[in-house]
Design a protein around this motif. Structure first.
Motif, short mmCIF file in Angstrom:
data_model
loop_
_atom_site.label_atom_id
_atom_site.label_comp_id
_atom_site.label_asym_id
_atom_site.label_seq_id
_atom_site.Cartn_x
_atom_site.Cartn_y
_atom_site.Cartn_z
N THR A 1 -18.76 -5.50 0.32
CA THR A 1 -18.11 -6.55 -0.46
C THR A 1 -16.61 -6.26 -0.58
O THR A 1 -16.12 -5.19 -0.21
CB THR A 1 -18.72 -6.63 -1.86
OG1 THR A 1 -18.47 -5.38 -2.55
CG2 THR A 1 -20.23 -6.85 -1.79
N GLN A 2 -15.87 -7.25 -1.12
CA GLN A 2 -14.43 -7.04 -1.32
C GLN A 2 -14.17 -5.85 -2.24
O GLN A 2 -13.26 -5.06 -2.01
CB GLN A 2 -13.80 -8.30 -1.90
CG GLN A 2 -13.41 -9.34 -0.88
CD GLN A 2 -12.47 -10.39 -1.46
OE1 GLN A 2 -12.23 -10.43 -2.65
NE2 GLN A 2 -11.95 -11.23 -0.58
N ASN B 1 -12.50 1.52 -0.80
CA ASN B 1 -12.22 2.25 0.44
C ASN B 1 -10.72 2.31 0.73
O ASN B 1 -10.19 3.35 1.15
CB ASN B 1 -12.96 1.59 1.60
CG ASN B 1 -12.64 2.24 2.93
OD1 ASN B 1 -11.87 1.70 3.73
ND2 ASN B 1 -13.21 3.40 3.20
N LEU B 2 -10.01 1.20 0.48
CA LEU B 2 -8.56 1.19 0.71
C LEU B 2 -7.84 2.15 -0.22
O LEU B 2 -6.87 2.81 0.17
CB LEU B 2 -8.01 -0.23 0.52
CG LEU B 2 -8.40 -1.26 1.59
CD1 LEU B 2 -7.82 -2.62 1.25
CD2 LEU B 2 -7.93 -0.81 2.96
N ARG B 3 -8.32 2.26 -1.45
CA ARG B 3 -7.72 3.23 -2.39
C ARG B 3 -7.91 4.67 -1.89
O ARG B 3 -7.02 5.51 -2.00
CB ARG B 3 -8.33 3.08 -3.78
CG ARG B 3 -7.91 1.80 -4.50
CD ARG B 3 -8.71 1.58 -5.79
NE ARG B 3 -8.48 2.65 -6.73
CZ ARG B 3 -7.46 2.69 -7.59
NH1 ARG B 3 -6.56 1.70 -7.59
NH2 ARG B 3 -7.32 3.68 -8.44
N TRP C 1 -5.49 5.23 1.00
CA TRP C 1 -4.13 5.45 0.50
C TRP C 1 -3.99 6.87 -0.07
O TRP C 1 -2.99 7.55 0.15
CB TRP C 1 -3.77 4.42 -0.57
CG TRP C 1 -2.47 4.73 -1.25
CD1 TRP C 1 -2.29 5.25 -2.48
CD2 TRP C 1 -1.17 4.57 -0.69
NE1 TRP C 1 -0.96 5.42 -2.75
CE2 TRP C 1 -0.24 5.00 -1.67
CE3 TRP C 1 -0.69 4.10 0.52
CZ2 TRP C 1 1.13 4.99 -1.46
CZ3 TRP C 1 0.69 4.08 0.73
CH2 TRP C 1 1.57 4.52 -0.25
N GLU C 2 -5.00 7.34 -0.80
CA GLU C 2 -4.97 8.70 -1.34
C GLU C 2 -4.82 9.73 -0.22
O GLU C 2 -4.00 10.64 -0.29
CB GLU C 2 -6.26 8.97 -2.12
CG GLU C 2 -6.42 10.42 -2.56
CD GLU C 2 -7.80 10.71 -3.13
OE1 GLU C 2 -8.39 11.74 -2.75
OE2 GLU C 2 -8.29 9.89 -3.93
N GLN C 3 -5.62 9.58 0.85
CA GLN C 3 -5.58 10.53 1.96
C GLN C 3 -4.22 10.50 2.67
O GLN C 3 -3.64 11.55 2.98
CB GLN C 3 -6.70 10.23 2.95
CG GLN C 3 -8.09 10.41 2.36
CD GLN C 3 -9.19 9.85 3.27
OE1 GLN C 3 -8.90 9.36 4.36
NE2 GLN C 3 -10.43 9.93 2.82
N ILE C 4 -3.70 9.29 2.91
CA ILE C 4 -2.42 9.18 3.63
C ILE C 4 -1.28 9.74 2.77
O ILE C 4 -0.42 10.50 3.25
CB ILE C 4 -2.14 7.71 4.00
CG1 ILE C 4 -3.17 7.22 5.04
CG2 ILE C 4 -0.73 7.55 4.56
CD1 ILE C 4 -3.02 5.76 5.42
#
Length: 353
Positions: free
Chosen positions: A94-95, A101-103, A106-109
């Protein structure tokens, strides 16, 4: 980070969005917000850290198209915008799941770029609760509302919420620091080692007369765990009864000797309190000088009182009563802490010796 490092960080995240969703991505990087024009020069000089926290951050605004961009034209909806039914069929979640997942991405990058830049900090996309932290996030309050409150022009609901959260977090920080300090001393406290006494031959001489029994209050004092507690109780009693800082420290030293603590144990305790490390090769001469002064005064007090059992016992009774009253008062203050002004809260960084 400098500007180039910030750009590299944001570009990598934007490229991830392009590769994952096949969309067009627009990014705008912003410098920290400029100072409000309505503030006077004097008000600008008096800005504190709490007022400027929301205006000193570099940040970026990233927008992503709802449809894929292919062959110079927009096509089907991206995986982020499709219906729940289609998302389940495509196996993308879902969104809400995709946002989580996007958060994480961003944390990893960001952590990777922080490490590459030699910055000893890391970020986390998890909430305080998920990280096991009791600290409550501070609500955002416009600076104009903060200034109106400081100038006595009324207090908004958001400002009231901010003050309550700061009080809660300040109390929590103090309790956590006290807990960490006790745990650290517990780990560092020397563990008693059993000692086997050599067998003594039977003496034919008459046995020496027995020493009078030690008063129970002295025995209880010797059984208090952690040398820091024995010292602190005696110090606080002397300090709160009008003694100077140095006199109180000498008084605490003498009663640590009464409790049977060795010179090495007492030295290590004072060295740690004064910010040194007894196991380090670097000598803190200022701390050594302070400890020598305390020891000289403390030995004088100890030699005067060590043979006067009644005097020691009576002082220990007073010390125990004072400690009990202090603990009760501390609990009452903890209950009433919400009534104290935010500026009066001790942040837990100070500790008298």
């Amino acid at each position: 980070m400098n500007q180039e490092q910030r750009e590299n960080l944001v570009k990598e995240f934007c490229q991830f969005l392009v590769d994952k969703y096949g969309t067009a991505v627009d990014c705008n990087m912003h410098l920290p917000a400029q100072k409000e024009k309505w503030l006077t020069v004097e008000q600008e000089k008096n800005l504190d850290e709490a007022d400027t926290q929301q205006s000193i951050n570099f940040h970026a605004h990233i927008m992503m198209t709802a449809r894929k961009y292919e062959n110079n034209t927009f096509g089907k909806k991206s995986l982020f915008e499709i219906s729940r039914k289609d998302a389940e069929a495509a196996g993308v979640g879902t969104q809400r799941e995709q946002l989580i997942n996007l958060r994480q991405v961003w944390e990893q990058i960001q952590n990777k770029h922080l490490e590459q830049c030699g910055i000893d900090q890391q970020v986390s996309c998890k909430s305080n609760a998920a990280r096991g932290l009791d600290r409550v996030p501070e609500p955002k309050v416009p600076r104009v509302e903060i200034w109106k409150w400081k100038r006595g022009q009324g207090i908004s609901d958001r400002m009231q919420d901010l003050l309550k959260v700061r009080k809660h977090n300040a109390k929590l920080k103090q309790l956590q620091q006290e807990k960490s300090m006790l745990e650290r001393f517990l780990r560092q406290a020397p563990k008693p080692q059993p000692q086997l006494k050599p067998v003594q031959p039977i003496k034919t001489q008459p046995a020496a007369p027995l020493k009078p029994a030690e008063p129970q209050i002295i025995t209880e004092y010797k059984n208090i765990p952690w040398i820091i507690n024995q010292y602190q109780m005696a110090y606080d009693f002397a300090y709160d009864n009008g003694k100077t800082d140095k006199e109180s420290a000498a008084y605490g030293y003498a009663f640590c000797k009464i409790a049977g603590r060795s010179d090495k144990e007492i030295f290590n305790m004072f060295y740690k309190i004064l910010g040194g490390d007894p196991n380090s090769n670097d000598i803190n001469f200022k701390a050594m000088e302070e400890i020598s002064s305390i020891k000289r005064r403390g030995e004088d007090v100890y030699n005067r009182i060590k043979d006067d059992v009644n005097f020691v016992a009576n002082n220990l009774k007073a010390i125990f009563n004072h400690h009990k009253q202090s603990m009760q008062q501390s609990q009452q203050n903890h209950v009433r802490a919400d009534e104290r002004p935010v500026d009066d809260i001790d942040n837990g960084n100070s500790m008298r010796m």
